[in-house]
Design a protein around this motif. Structure first.
Motif, mmCIF file in Angstrom:
data_model
loop_
_atom_site.group_PDB
_atom_site.id
_atom_site.type_symbol
_atom_site.label_atom_id
_atom_site.label_comp_id
_atom_site.label_asym_id
_atom_site.label_seq_id
_atom_site.Cartn_x
_atom_site.Cartn_y
_atom_site.Cartn_z
ATOM 1 N N THR A 280 -5.615 9.746 0.242
ATOM 2 C CA THR A 280 -5.052 10.996 0.648
ATOM 3 C C THR A 280 -4.073 10.300 1.889
ATOM 4 O O THR A 280 -3.987 9.512 2.329
ATOM 5 C CB THR A 280 -6.155 11.763 1.425
ATOM 6 N N PRO A 281 -3.221 11.568 2.297
ATOM 7 C CA PRO A 281 -2.164 11.170 3.428
ATOM 8 C C PRO A 281 -2.703 10.851 4.771
ATOM 9 O O PRO A 281 -2.326 9.926 5.537
ATOM 10 C CB PRO A 281 -1.381 12.288 3.787
ATOM 11 N N ASP A 282 -4.346 11.046 5.014
ATOM 12 C CA ASP A 282 -4.787 10.681 6.260
ATOM 13 C C ASP A 282 -5.523 9.264 6.107
ATOM 14 O O ASP A 282 -6.049 9.032 7.089
ATOM 15 C CB ASP A 282 -5.953 11.859 6.550
ATOM 16 N N VAL A 283 -5.417 8.689 4.861
ATOM 17 C CA VAL A 283 -6.063 7.388 4.861
ATOM 18 C C VAL A 283 -4.943 6.398 4.755
ATOM 19 O O VAL A 283 -3.958 6.102 3.964
ATOM 20 C CB VAL A 283 -6.928 7.234 3.422
ATOM 21 N N THR A 284 -5.110 5.208 5.660
ATOM 22 C CA THR A 284 -4.152 4.078 5.864
ATOM 23 C C THR A 284 -4.364 3.423 4.847
ATOM 24 O O THR A 284 -5.367 3.018 3.987
ATOM 25 C CB THR A 284 -4.036 3.498 7.100
ATOM 26 N N MET A 285 -3.306 2.430 4.440
ATOM 27 C CA MET A 285 -3.311 1.189 3.419
ATOM 28 C C MET A 285 -4.397 0.321 4.013
ATOM 29 O O MET A 285 -5.349 -0.014 3.071
ATOM 30 C CB MET A 285 -1.983 0.582 3.459
ATOM 31 N N TYR A 286 -4.755 0.081 5.190
ATOM 32 C CA TYR A 286 -5.601 -0.744 5.572
ATOM 33 C C TYR A 286 -7.029 -0.320 5.450
ATOM 34 O O TYR A 286 -7.998 -1.038 4.807
ATOM 35 C CB TYR A 286 -5.443 -1.050 7.090
ATOM 36 N N GLU A 287 -7.233 1.111 5.566
ATOM 37 C CA GLU A 287 -8.618 1.783 5.513
ATOM 38 C C GLU A 287 -9.080 1.750 3.890
ATOM 39 O O GLU A 287 -10.162 1.511 3.703
ATOM 40 C CB GLU A 287 -8.451 3.151 5.873
ATOM 41 N N ALA A 288 -7.804 2.095 3.253
ATOM 42 C CA ALA A 288 -8.106 1.731 1.525
ATOM 43 C C ALA A 288 -8.593 0.466 1.227
ATOM 44 O O ALA A 288 -9.563 0.292 0.354
ATOM 45 C CB ALA A 288 -6.966 2.358 0.965
ATOM 46 N N ILE A 289 -7.824 -0.570 1.509
ATOM 47 C CA ILE A 289 -8.267 -1.561 1.163
ATOM 48 C C ILE A 289 -9.644 -2.279 1.698
ATOM 49 O O ILE A 289 -10.496 -2.809 1.023
ATOM 50 C CB ILE A 289 -7.152 -2.867 1.841
ATOM 51 N N ARG A 290 -9.980 -1.710 2.997
ATOM 52 C CA ARG A 290 -11.068 -2.196 3.514
ATOM 53 C C ARG A 290 -12.237 -1.390 3.319
ATOM 54 O O ARG A 290 -13.535 -1.522 3.828
ATOM 55 C CB ARG A 290 -11.226 -2.253 4.881
ATOM 56 N N TYR A 291 -12.050 -0.226 2.340
ATOM 57 C CA TYR A 291 -13.101 0.912 1.960
ATOM 58 C C TYR A 291 -14.264 0.142 1.148
ATOM 59 O O TYR A 291 -15.450 0.725 1.359
ATOM 60 C CB TYR A 291 -12.448 1.894 1.296
#
Length: 223
Positions: free
Chosen positions: A1-12
């Motif tokens: 989603t637009p509220d999720v940064t690339m960093y957050e997606a990688i570290r999820y």
């Protein structure tokens, strides 16, 4: 989603597979792949992923529809890509061919990517049947319920290492999966004719992932 940064997606999560794709018409231009931006993103992901053994896969999406009937279905959502086709002679197949060439020249030759998910080819294959754009697209960007099934089977086969499907075991599209059907209270049955096209489109995409294969199902079955 637009509220999720690339960093957050990688570290999820501790991802085993990381799928990448480009955006919109940039995928049809060699200049998109000749710049250092893609390598910069790859380096960033490698630096921040939990699983250092995670592999990269490239997803090749579909050409965007041009059917004016989609405009009638979505009168308040004008086609945002109408000008994007001008450099491709206003031809979706010309854009598809340009995108496929870029994938062939810059993705398949890049050791970073271990697999290609040819969703766009599977959709293009299905469009060579009696199905039309409004059957496979719910708007100018996203595929329809049937299009999502075709794309999902393409993802499944690629990631599971299956090079040929023998049958479509899905008898209906689960209600939770539906996007374009207004009545989401029940599952959406798949007809035998649709199953034939799904099977053919996916298998042909797996066989020739960068080239549309003409469907044998060009006449719509009688109701």
């Amino acid at each position: 989603t637009p509220d999720v940064t690339m960093y957050e997606a990688i570290r999820y999560d501790n991802w085993d597979v990381i799928v990448m794709q480009g955006g919109v018409f940039e995928l049809g231009y060699e200049s998109t792949f000749k710049t250092t931006h893609m390598q910069t993103i790859i380096d960033y992901v490698n630096q921040n992923k939990f699983n250092k053994d995670a592999v990269f896969v490239w997803h090749m999406p579909w050409s965007f529809p041009t059917d004016p009937e989609l405009q009638a279905m979505h009168p308040h959502t004008p086609n945002p890509f109408i000008n994007g086709y001008i450099p491709f002679n206003n031809d979706r197949r010309a854009f598809y061919d340009a995108m496929a060439k870029c994938v062939n020249d810059y993705i398949l030759t890049n050791d970073t990517f271990v697999e290609l998910i040819p969703s766009g080819t599977a959709i293009e294959n299905a469009l060579s049947s009696y199905l039309v754009e409004k059957d496979l697209h719910r708007d100018y960007v996203h595929v329809s319920d049937l299009g999502r099934v075709i794309s999902s089977y393409t993802w499944y086969c690629t990631l599971a290492g299956i090079d040929h499907l023998d049958e479509i075991k899905l008898d209906a599209i689960p209600r939770a999966f539906l996007k374009s059907t207004q009545d989401k209270s029940t599952d959406r049955p798949l007809t035998d004719a649709e199953k034939d096209i799904i099977l053919e489109s996916v298998n042909n995409a797996l066989k020739t992932p960068l080239e549309m294969t003409q469907s044998q199902y060009t006449e719509k079955p009688a109701q």
